[in-house]
Design an enzyme around this catalytic site. Sequence first.
Site, mmCIF file in Angstrom:
data_model
loop_
_atom_site.group_PDB
_atom_site.id
_atom_site.type_symbol
_atom_site.label_atom_id
_atom_site.label_comp_id
_atom_site.label_asym_id
_atom_site.label_seq_id
_atom_site.Cartn_x
_atom_site.Cartn_y
_atom_site.Cartn_z
ATOM 1 N N ASP A 79 -0.030 -33.983 -26.979
ATOM 2 C CA ASP A 79 1.364 -34.335 -26.649
ATOM 3 C C ASP A 79 1.485 -34.654 -25.302
ATOM 4 O OD1 ASP A 79 0.970 -31.905 -25.244
ATOM 5 O OD2 ASP A 79 2.640 -30.639 -25.843
ATOM 6 N N ARG A 552 -2.048 -25.749 -14.539
ATOM 7 C CA ARG A 552 -3.403 -26.596 -14.520
ATOM 8 C C ARG A 552 -4.675 -25.900 -13.764
ATOM 9 N NH1 ARG A 552 -0.273 -31.313 -11.674
ATOM 10 N NH2 ARG A 552 1.000 -31.038 -13.444
HETATM 11 C C1 MIC Z 1 3.843 -29.759 -16.358
HETATM 12 O O1 MIC Z 1 4.735 -29.591 -16.782
HETATM 13 O O2 MIC Z 1 3.175 -29.752 -15.152
HETATM 14 C C2 MIC Z 1 2.260 -29.821 -17.371
HETATM 15 C C3 MIC Z 1 1.650 -30.960 -17.151
HETATM 16 O O3 MIC Z 1 2.902 -29.592 -18.737
HETATM 17 C C4 MIC Z 1 1.673 -28.662 -16.860
HETATM 18 C C5 MIC Z 1 0.041 -28.446 -17.390
HETATM 19 C C6 MIC Z 1 -0.899 -29.266 -17.143
HETATM 20 O O4 MIC Z 1 -0.950 -29.772 -15.990
HETATM 21 O O5 MIC Z 1 -1.603 -30.041 -17.806
HETATM 22 C C7 MIC Z 1 2.013 -27.206 -16.888
HETATM 23 O O6 MIC Z 1 3.192 -27.119 -16.844
HETATM 24 O O7 MIC Z 1 1.308 -26.129 -17.083
#
Ligand code: MIC
Length: 657
Positions: A79, A552
């Site tokens: 997604d 992340r």
């Molecule tokens: C976000 O909203 O910052 C993300 C992208 O969904 C991150 C995950 C990611 O960095 O892949 C999250 O919220 O954990």
Amino acid sequence: MPLNLTQKLIQAHLVGENTLPAPGTDEIANAMLPSPGQSIALRVDQTLTQDATGTMAYLEFEAMGVPRVKTERSVAYIDHNTLQSGYENADDHRFIRSCARKHGIFFSRPGNGICHQVHLERFGVPGKTLLGSDSHTPTGGGLGMLAMGAGGLDVAVAMGGGAYHIPMPKVTLVRLTGALQPWVSAKDVILEVLRRLTVKGGVGRVIEYGGPGVAGLSVPERATITNMGAELGATSSVFPSDEVTKAFLKAQDRAEDWIELLPDENAEYDAVIEIDLSALEPLAACPHMPDNIKPVRELAGIKADQVCIGSCTNSSLQDMLKAAAILKNKTVHPGASLSIAPGSKQVLTMLAQNGALADLIAAGARILESACGPCIGMGQSPGSGAVSLRTFNRNFEGRSGTADALVYLVSPETAAASALTGLFTDPRTLGEAPAITLPERFLIDDNMIEPPVPGSETDTVEIEYGPNIKPFPRSEPLPTDLTARAVLKVGDNITTDHIMPAGAKILPYRSNIPHLSQYCFAQCDPDFAQHCKQAGRGVVIGGANYGQGSSREHAALVPLFLGVKAVIVKSFARIHAANLVNAGILPLIFADAADYDHIETGDALDFQGIRGHLENGTVIIMKNLTRGESYMLRHELSPRQREILLAGGLLAYTKNL
Ligand code: MIC
Ligand code: SF4
């Protein structure tokens, strides 16, 4: 002892030394729950991953060598990285699909929707635990799940049957009374909570919603609130599972998944806040923090250059129907661009079937695929200095892809009203609010969810690695002594978007840490990677709530790759601190916050006997060789986390077990 809902969910999932007698038995009445802050291990029933964190999570799962997941249900979603401007994202999707098929994981294909929205619709089950490699996993709390975000490695371990370790949270009750007035929405509820508690206010806590006002909120509305509890720094947020939950699951053709889940009468809480829903008005989070809240009426008249409706916070059918009703037979203001990303294939198909999609298109909305899109800077970056109103959950500086854009977080009602006028508009000025009714049955078609191959056929599936997938960095066991240089000093509320930015240019490299490393801390110090290389071993100095935001683990893996050995701050956000430990980087805290002022970038720092201090739990004194000073440091590490750091990260620790 009467238990609140959070305690019940935790009690039912405790494993290891804190396990309690079975619920309903005599012993349980006298058993003590762990006290807040004590390290606990929880059984994980379900996991989810998305593609931006999932590639790394599955590389780590592969490295663990477990053939099939041991959870009740694990789902891999695509997604985030759906803008395929090169081969990288498509390669990663193919890799994740092959892992999912092989290892017993359901695969939600690109186009099927945003992980949290689809999980709520099709997989979430009240009373279960859900661990997701995404910080907004607590969306599942809208269904009465204990749903938590974590780094990819923690999710990989959970898929392999391992427990999830957290400090026992405190529980804050948000007691809702009254009912939302026309034009006021669930988004305004969570913005009000953020106004009161701030982006640090939820750290170490689960936010539990209760009171008579709960019954008037639908599951998607509850999910908007629990979703954005991530912005409080909370471990999770949770609603009871009641008749409203039952009706939602029935409408999703999953009535059998429902159980009732309520707090005991007279349950106790560590804190209680009261919100009268009837007294709320439309609110907005102003640039550049989700807790910078103002009433929309005070912002009225500011030019709105862009409006985006969607994201895992506000992309349900209910949200989309509201926007469509407001826009019906009207035209988006010529000075504004409106983009809309429905949260799932289910939402988009139902909008198409009932004509609401045609109303949106006719009004001039730019319809995007069901994915994260602009929320993570995957397209639709605003113009220079532009004002963008978004129904999303984060407005951190630069996250939209435009460094000087001014992003405001608002409800779908405020967003749609402002798209029509081209100005920040309090939707209450539009007259009577449109009435929205939710269908008794949603459209059920799981054709875009691919089941794994049967266990007996696992060997027939080859894992497909593309050229963008590079090995991830491994840490070394903690040395006896350590000297390193302060490579960067930053202030309070540093987000993981500062540490490891996302966006269309960088996100495709989530499985390529060497490439990503060029962008680490780019917003704070464009030459950060260079400075790390010169220093050899580095320490990052930070203020309060360091590492808030996303889950992340790249915000730990990339600094690891660049030689960062320790991060010393005034306080940490939960998931990031755990990710540092998992990567084998020391998360240390100034015993006296005033010492933060004494260290400058470039200072040589000495941690004599650091390994012994961690082994024995003795006080850590760090010498600043440049300034001839010493500072006392502390940590909030559990005994297990200390072991992990000594071993050189979670993977090494797990292998040694
Ligand atoms: C976000 O909203 O910052 C993300 C992208 O969904 C991150 C995950 C990611 O960095 O892949 C999250 O919220 O954990
Ligand atoms: Fe996707 Fe945005 Fe939700 Fe993160 S916050 S999961 S990027 S929609």
